[in-house]
Structure formats: C-alpha cells, structure tokens
Design an enzyme around this catalytic site. Structure first.
Site, PDB file in Angstrom:
ATOM      1  N   ARG A 101     -33.695  24.524 107.108  1.00 31.33           N
ATOM      2  CA  ARG A 101     -34.739  23.441 107.614  1.00 31.33           C
ATOM      3  C   ARG A 101     -34.534  22.288 106.711  1.00 31.33           C
ATOM      4  O   ARG A 101     -34.814  22.494 105.471  1.00 31.33           O
ATOM      5  CB  ARG A 101     -36.508  23.939 107.326  1.00 31.33           C
ATOM      6  CG  ARG A 101     -37.247  22.738 107.482  1.00 31.33           C
ATOM      7  CD  ARG A 101     -38.681  23.437 107.721  1.00 31.33           C
ATOM      8  NE  ARG A 101     -39.039  23.785 109.082  1.00 31.33           N
ATOM      9  CZ  ARG A 101     -40.149  23.953 109.784  1.00 31.33           C
ATOM     10  NH1 ARG A 101     -41.250  23.332 108.735  1.00 31.33           N
ATOM     11  NH2 ARG A 101     -40.351  24.509 110.855  1.00 31.33           N
ATOM     12  N   HIS A 128     -35.978  20.548 116.814  1.00 31.63           N
ATOM     13  CA  HIS A 128     -36.698  21.895 116.650  1.00 31.63           C
ATOM     14  C   HIS A 128     -36.409  22.759 117.645  1.00 31.63           C
ATOM     15  O   HIS A 128     -37.346  23.094 118.207  1.00 31.63           O
ATOM     16  CB  HIS A 128     -37.885  21.587 116.433  1.00 31.63           C
ATOM     17  CG  HIS A 128     -38.768  22.741 115.555  1.00 31.63           C
ATOM     18  ND1 HIS A 128     -38.258  23.556 114.890  1.00 31.63           N
ATOM     19  CD2 HIS A 128     -40.033  22.542 115.120  1.00 31.63           C
ATOM     20  CE1 HIS A 128     -39.049  24.367 114.497  1.00 31.63           C
ATOM     21  NE2 HIS A 128     -40.275  23.896 114.477  1.00 31.63           N
ATOM     22  N   GLN A 131     -38.551  26.116 118.220  1.00 32.96           N
ATOM     23  CA  GLN A 131     -39.617  25.945 118.748  1.00 32.96           C
ATOM     24  C   GLN A 131     -39.962  25.909 120.162  1.00 32.96           C
ATOM     25  O   GLN A 131     -40.785  26.218 120.993  1.00 32.96           O
ATOM     26  CB  GLN A 131     -40.264  24.756 118.018  1.00 32.96           C
ATOM     27  CG  GLN A 131     -41.753  24.098 118.578  1.00 32.96           C
ATOM     28  CD  GLN A 131     -42.909  25.096 117.938  1.00 32.96           C
ATOM     29  OE1 GLN A 131     -42.893  25.429 116.817  1.00 32.96           O
ATOM     30  NE2 GLN A 131     -43.820  25.958 119.045  1.00 32.96           N
ATOM     31  N   ASP A 223     -47.900  17.139 119.464  1.00 31.58           N
ATOM     32  CA  ASP A 223     -47.502  17.267 118.113  1.00 31.58           C
ATOM     33  C   ASP A 223     -48.022  16.314 116.913  1.00 31.58           C
ATOM     34  O   ASP A 223     -48.562  15.187 117.500  1.00 31.58           O
ATOM     35  CB  ASP A 223     -45.988  17.364 117.826  1.00 31.58           C
ATOM     36  CG  ASP A 223     -45.193  17.691 116.532  1.00 31.58           C
ATOM     37  OD1 ASP A 223     -46.016  18.297 115.862  1.00 31.58           O
ATOM     38  OD2 ASP A 223     -44.111  17.371 116.255  1.00 31.58           O
ATOM     39  N   CYS A 263     -47.339  22.646 118.612  1.00 32.56           N
ATOM     40  CA  CYS A 263     -46.135  23.477 118.043  1.00 32.56           C
ATOM     41  C   CYS A 263     -46.979  23.787 116.554  1.00 32.56           C
ATOM     42  O   CYS A 263     -46.531  24.961 115.953  1.00 32.56           O
ATOM     43  CB  CYS A 263     -45.224  22.865 117.578  1.00 32.56           C
ATOM     44  SG  CYS A 263     -45.248  21.259 116.785  1.00 32.56           S
ATOM     45  N   ARG A 291     -43.333  32.784 118.279  1.00 33.44           N
ATOM     46  CA  ARG A 291     -42.197  32.318 117.428  1.00 33.44           C
ATOM     47  C   ARG A 291     -41.498  33.542 116.926  1.00 33.44           C
ATOM     48  O   ARG A 291     -40.554  33.650 116.782  1.00 33.44           O
ATOM     49  CB  ARG A 291     -42.668  31.285 116.294  1.00 33.44           C
ATOM     50  CG  ARG A 291     -43.035  30.071 116.631  1.00 33.44           C
ATOM     51  CD  ARG A 291     -42.036  28.999 116.998  1.00 33.44           C
ATOM     52  NE  ARG A 291     -40.984  28.854 116.123  1.00 33.44           N
ATOM     53  CZ  ARG A 291     -40.972  28.111 115.203  1.00 33.44           C
ATOM     54  NH1 ARG A 291     -41.993  27.434 115.087  1.00 33.44           N
ATOM     55  NH2 ARG A 291     -39.911  27.948 114.312  1.00 33.44           N
TER      56      ARG A 291
HETATM   57  N1   CP Z   1     -44.218  24.785 114.271  1.00 34.37           N
HETATM   58  C1   CP Z   1     -43.586  25.062 113.207  1.00 34.37           C
HETATM   59  O1   CP Z   1     -42.542  25.061 112.832  1.00 34.37           O
HETATM   60  O2   CP Z   1     -44.459  25.334 112.047  1.00 34.37           O
HETATM   61  P1   CP Z   1     -43.939  25.387 110.513  1.00 34.37           P
HETATM   62  O3   CP Z   1     -43.572  23.916 109.961  1.00 34.37           O
HETATM   63  O4   CP Z   1     -45.350  25.962 109.745  1.00 34.37           O
HETATM   64  O5   CP Z   1     -42.966  26.335 110.125  1.00 34.37           O
HETATM   65  N1  NVA Z   2     -42.826  17.012 114.232  1.00 35.33           N
HETATM   66  C1  NVA Z   2     -43.305  17.889 113.016  1.00 35.33           C
HETATM   67  C2  NVA Z   2     -42.847  19.287 113.589  1.00 35.33           C
HETATM   68  C3  NVA Z   2     -43.525  20.247 112.519  1.00 35.33           C
HETATM   69  C4  NVA Z   2     -43.211  21.595 113.045  1.00 35.33           C
HETATM   70  C5  NVA Z   2     -42.461  17.585 111.729  1.00 35.33           C
HETATM   71  O1  NVA Z   2     -41.388  17.435 111.838  1.00 35.33           O
HETATM   72  O2  NVA Z   2     -43.396  17.736 110.811  1.00 35.33           O
END
Ligand code: CP
Ligand code: NVA
Length: 305
Positions: A101, A128, A131, A223, A263, A291
């Site tokens: 990540r 992502h 997700q 989101d 999400c 997930r």
């Molecule tokens: N939805 C999601 O990816 O959550 P986190 O940022 O908590 O991993």
């Molecule tokens: N769009 C959000 C998704 C988090 C799971 C971000 O990137 O922070």
C-alpha cells in the site's frame, strides 16, 4: 507468475474462479483444518494507514495456514535508499507474496515487475483493486443478476472510482460515476475501460449532477472526499463536494430502494449521513467482512499457482 496490481490483470474467468473459491471459503467451519498456504509467508509493506486491508490480509494468511509479516516501510532499508529492484529481489527470496500500500502507482507496478513473487496492490493513489473485487462479489450476493443492475458511484474520481471503472469494464456492468467536473476519474482508465465495455457489454457513464446521477440506481456507493495524501486539499474539496453527500433525500432521488455501499473508513456527516449508513439498505459492513474472504481467495489463487 501473476500479480494483482490492477483488476485488468485478471481475466473475467479468473475473477469468476476467485468468486467461486470465496463461496467455498465462506462455507468452511472455523475449526476446519484447511491450510493451503501452510509454510508460505506474505510480506505486507504499508506506507499509508490501514485498518481493513492490513488486518484482513494478516488474518487471511493465518486462516489459510500461512504467515503474514507486517513491514512498516520506515523500518526497511528501502527507506534509507536501497533500490526498489534490489529490495524486490531480496524480498522475493524470503517471501511467497507481497502486498503493498503506497502513494505512487508506478511504485506498485515497478515492484511487481522486479519481484519474483506475486505482488498485490493494497491501494495506491490510482487504484484499489482488492476493494472493488470485494464490492462486486458483495453486490453479487445481494442481487439476482449483476448485469441487470445500475451501480452508481457518487463522489471523488479517486482510486476507488478508478478501480470501479476497471471492474465494471472487465465484468460488463452498468456503472455511473457521479462526480464534480473538477474531480474526474483518470482519463486513460476511462478511455481503456470504454474500449473494454465494447467487448463485455458494460456501460460506463459520467454525470456531474448528483440528483440526475442517482436516478434508477440499484446500488449507490460512496467514498471519502479527501483521500490519504490529499489532506492539504481538505477545505477546498469539502466545499466542492457539498451537494454530493449521500443522505436520505438523495437516496430517494434514485426512485428505488438501492443498496448502500462505502469502502470505509467513512466520515459520517460528510460524504454519508449516519441515517443512510446505518439504514436497512446498507451492506457496508458486509463489504468489510468480505474483504477477508475475497482476499483469502486471491491469496490462494496467486500464491498456490
Ligand atoms: N477500505 C479500506 O481499504 O480500508 P483500510 O484503509 O482501513 O484498509
Ligand atoms: N479513497 C480512499 C480509500 C480508502 C480505503 C483513500 O485513498 O484514502
């Protein structure tokens, strides 16, 4: 050797194979002895915060008989200047798979190209995929025919929106992205996805008016307005997105009883009200639960093969 950097890394048959595996995994009792990843280790490099992704991958590996190592980027020599390609080569010696990540999507691609083990994108600024694969699976659990429903993504043209576009294109779904004109999804992703929908009979539309955009929605998904890394733009974005809040008045404009998705993490009272989030149509916590199951199936698919 296969990675999951982008939903397009998986053919439709592979996604369906993963989804069948998810259904099998969900039926297993907690006391089962199922351990297909016994002896395998997953490294998890995180440069951004996470609750769901980190914990579901870690628990998922444990439940499949393997082990996960959480690797805070700050503690790796990579942070002190060891090259990405040297890091990838060495990590591939010890590990059977890597979740990353990070901010830069190119970094995820470079890692996948340099590594000798599968690399899974746990979120980049651009995409992502885990997700959205989970979200499509979750919708499939709640509707008769994925191909006959309208999915509306309401909000920022961000990583989640971009992966929705990829997912809808690959699976041949009807997707509307409803976002302010200055916060569009990625142009190239949209262009490639529209070419793909020609093959899969999907439909991807862009709307800028939230009330028009949600009309006929069977699913409304939202989101956060301010993604990780965009904190400096918070004031400006919150102003630009004011009309895009998912509240009960907007839900009514769908003219239906749409499923409500997010999400997570959510900012209650900003992009979504508590009334909608906790309402009877919300499947938000099912998404979070799935997930774990979907990523277990992805891990099994990538690490066993
Ligand atoms: N939805 C999601 O990816 O959550 P986190 O940022 O908590 O991993
Ligand atoms: N769009 C959000 C998704 C988090 C799971 C971000 O990137 O922070």
């Amino acid at each position: 050797m296969k990675s999951l950097v982008n939903i397009f890394d998986f053919e439709i048959d592979e996604i369906n194979e993963v989804f069948s595996k998810v259904r099998e995994l969900k039926k297993l009792s907690p006391s089962n002895n199922y351990a297909p990843l016994k002896g395998k280790t997953l490294g998890m490099i995180f440069k951004k915060s996470s609750t769901r992704t980190r914990i579901s991958f870690e628990v998922g590996m444990y439940q499949l008989g393997g082990k996960a190592l959480f690797l805070d980027h700050k503690d790796l020599q990579w942070k002190r200047g060891e090259s990405l390609s040297d890091s990838a080569k060495v990590l591939s010696i010890y590990l059977d798979g890597i979740v990353i990540r990070t901010y830069s999507h190119k970094e995820v691609e470079d890692l996948a190209n340099a590594a000798d083990v599968p690399v899974i994108n746990g979120l980049s600024d651009l995409l992502h995929p885990c997700q959205i694969l989970t979200d499509i699976f979750t919708i499939q659990e709640h509707v008769d025919d994925l191909k006959k429903i309208r999915i509306v993504y309401l909000g920022d043209g961000n990583n989640v929106a971009n992966s929705w576009i990829n997912g809808a294109a690959r699976m041949g779904l009807d997707l509307r992205i409803v976002c302010p004109e200055n916060y569009l999804p990625d142009y190239n992703i949209l262009k490639i996805a529209r070419e793909e929908t020609g093959k899969t009979n999907g439909k991807i539309e862009l709307f800028h008016d939230p009330q028009d955009g949600v009309s006929g929605a069977d699913v409304i998904y939202t989101d956060v307005w301010v993604s990780m890394g965009q904190e400096e733009e918070a004031v400006k974005k919150k102003e630009a997105f004011k009309a895009f809040q998912l509240n009960s008045d907007l839900v009514k404009k769908s003219g239906k009883d749409p499923l409500i998705m997010h999400c997570l993490p959510a900012h209650r009272g900003e992009e979504i009200t508590s009334e909608v989030m906790d309402g009877p149509q919300s499947i938000i916590y099912k998404q979070a639960e799935n997930r774990l199951h979907v990523q277990k199936a992805i891990l099994e698919y990538l690490l066993e093969n």
